[in-house]
Design a protein around this motif. Sequence first.
Motif, short mmCIF file in Angstrom:
data_model
loop_
_atom_site.label_atom_id
_atom_site.label_comp_id
_atom_site.label_asym_id
_atom_site.label_seq_id
_atom_site.Cartn_x
_atom_site.Cartn_y
_atom_site.Cartn_z
N THR A 111 0.84 -1.20 0.00
CA THR A 111 0.00 0.00 0.00
C THR A 111 0.88 1.25 0.00
O THR A 111 2.09 1.18 0.24
CB THR A 111 -0.89 0.05 1.26
N GLN A 112 0.24 2.36 -0.26
CA GLN A 112 0.92 3.66 -0.20
C GLN A 112 1.55 3.85 1.18
O GLN A 112 2.69 4.31 1.30
CB GLN A 112 -0.10 4.77 -0.48
N LYS A 113 0.81 3.47 2.20
CA LYS A 113 1.31 3.61 3.57
C LYS A 113 2.55 2.74 3.81
O LYS A 113 3.49 3.16 4.48
CB LYS A 113 0.20 3.25 4.57
N ASP A 114 2.56 1.54 3.25
CA ASP A 114 3.75 0.69 3.35
C ASP A 114 4.95 1.40 2.72
O ASP A 114 6.04 1.43 3.29
CB ASP A 114 3.55 -0.65 2.62
N MET A 115 4.74 1.95 1.56
CA MET A 115 5.82 2.63 0.84
C MET A 115 6.27 3.89 1.57
O MET A 115 7.44 4.26 1.49
CB MET A 115 5.42 2.93 -0.60
N ASP A 116 5.34 4.54 2.28
CA ASP A 116 5.70 5.72 3.07
C ASP A 116 6.73 5.36 4.15
O ASP A 116 7.47 6.23 4.61
CB ASP A 116 4.46 6.32 3.75
N ALA A 117 6.76 4.10 4.56
CA ALA A 117 7.76 3.64 5.54
C ALA A 117 8.99 3.06 4.84
O ALA A 117 10.12 3.29 5.27
CB ALA A 117 7.14 2.60 6.47
N ILE A 118 8.78 2.31 3.76
CA ILE A 118 9.88 1.62 3.09
C ILE A 118 10.84 2.57 2.39
O ILE A 118 12.07 2.43 2.51
CB ILE A 118 9.34 0.57 2.08
N VAL A 119 10.33 3.54 1.67
CA VAL A 119 11.20 4.44 0.88
C VAL A 119 12.18 5.20 1.78
O VAL A 119 13.39 5.20 1.49
CB VAL A 119 10.38 5.37 -0.04
N PRO A 120 11.76 5.84 2.87
CA PRO A 120 12.75 6.50 3.73
C PRO A 120 13.78 5.52 4.30
O PRO A 120 14.96 5.86 4.43
CB PRO A 120 11.91 7.14 4.84
N TYR A 121 13.34 4.30 4.63
CA TYR A 121 14.28 3.29 5.11
C TYR A 121 15.32 2.97 4.04
O TYR A 121 16.52 2.94 4.32
CB TYR A 121 13.55 2.01 5.54
N VAL A 122 14.88 2.74 2.80
CA VAL A 122 15.82 2.43 1.71
C VAL A 122 16.77 3.60 1.48
O VAL A 122 17.98 3.39 1.30
CB VAL A 122 15.07 2.05 0.41
N TRP A 124 17.74 5.83 3.68
CA TRP A 124 18.68 5.83 4.80
C TRP A 124 19.75 4.76 4.57
O TRP A 124 20.95 5.02 4.73
CB TRP A 124 17.94 5.57 6.12
N LEU A 125 19.33 3.56 4.18
CA LEU A 125 20.25 2.45 3.96
C LEU A 125 21.23 2.78 2.83
O LEU A 125 22.43 2.50 2.94
CB LEU A 125 19.48 1.17 3.65
N GLN A 126 20.74 3.41 1.78
CA GLN A 126 21.64 3.81 0.69
C GLN A 126 22.70 4.79 1.18
O GLN A 126 23.87 4.68 0.81
CB GLN A 126 20.83 4.45 -0.46
N ARG A 127 22.30 5.76 2.01
CA ARG A 127 23.28 6.70 2.56
C ARG A 127 24.29 5.96 3.46
O ARG A 127 25.49 6.22 3.39
CB ARG A 127 22.59 7.83 3.32
N GLU A 128 23.79 5.02 4.27
CA GLU A 128 24.66 4.23 5.15
C GLU A 128 25.68 3.46 4.34
O GLU A 128 26.82 3.31 4.76
CB GLU A 128 23.84 3.22 5.96
N LYS A 129 25.26 2.92 3.21
CA LYS A 129 26.13 2.08 2.38
C LYS A 129 26.96 2.90 1.39
O LYS A 129 27.69 2.33 0.59
CB LYS A 129 25.27 1.05 1.62
#
Length: 133
Positions: A111-122, A124-129
Amino acid sequence: MRERSFKQWLVIKMGVAMMLLNFNILNTADAADDKAPKVPFQYALGYQKYQNMCTVCHGKWGEGTKSGPPLMHPFYKPSHHNDASFYRAALRGVKAHHWKFGDMPPISGATQKDMDAIVPYVRWLQREKGVYK
């Protein structure tokens, strides 16, 4: 009165211990996964949703699998694939254009709400990596 106070104290302590244990589980990497970052609390929901919806193809830490590309690749930094492209891919599916994994189908149940959580996590992970700063 004293017994009630002790019971309240015990319940509070147990609750705090459970919260800390739960948060620790999110931040505990597998023994073999020595490059796993510690996920900040604000990305914990995105981490959980990513683990449930994305890891089969994109890997536990976005490293990719035999079924899907690595999200920790410069192709997926915001200047090439903006946040909307992640929403579009998960919610509507996309045609293959960088890799030979085939088209990406919509993620069942996402859902849109799922993506609202997943995209910021991804992101963040990209910046970490080190994918981007």
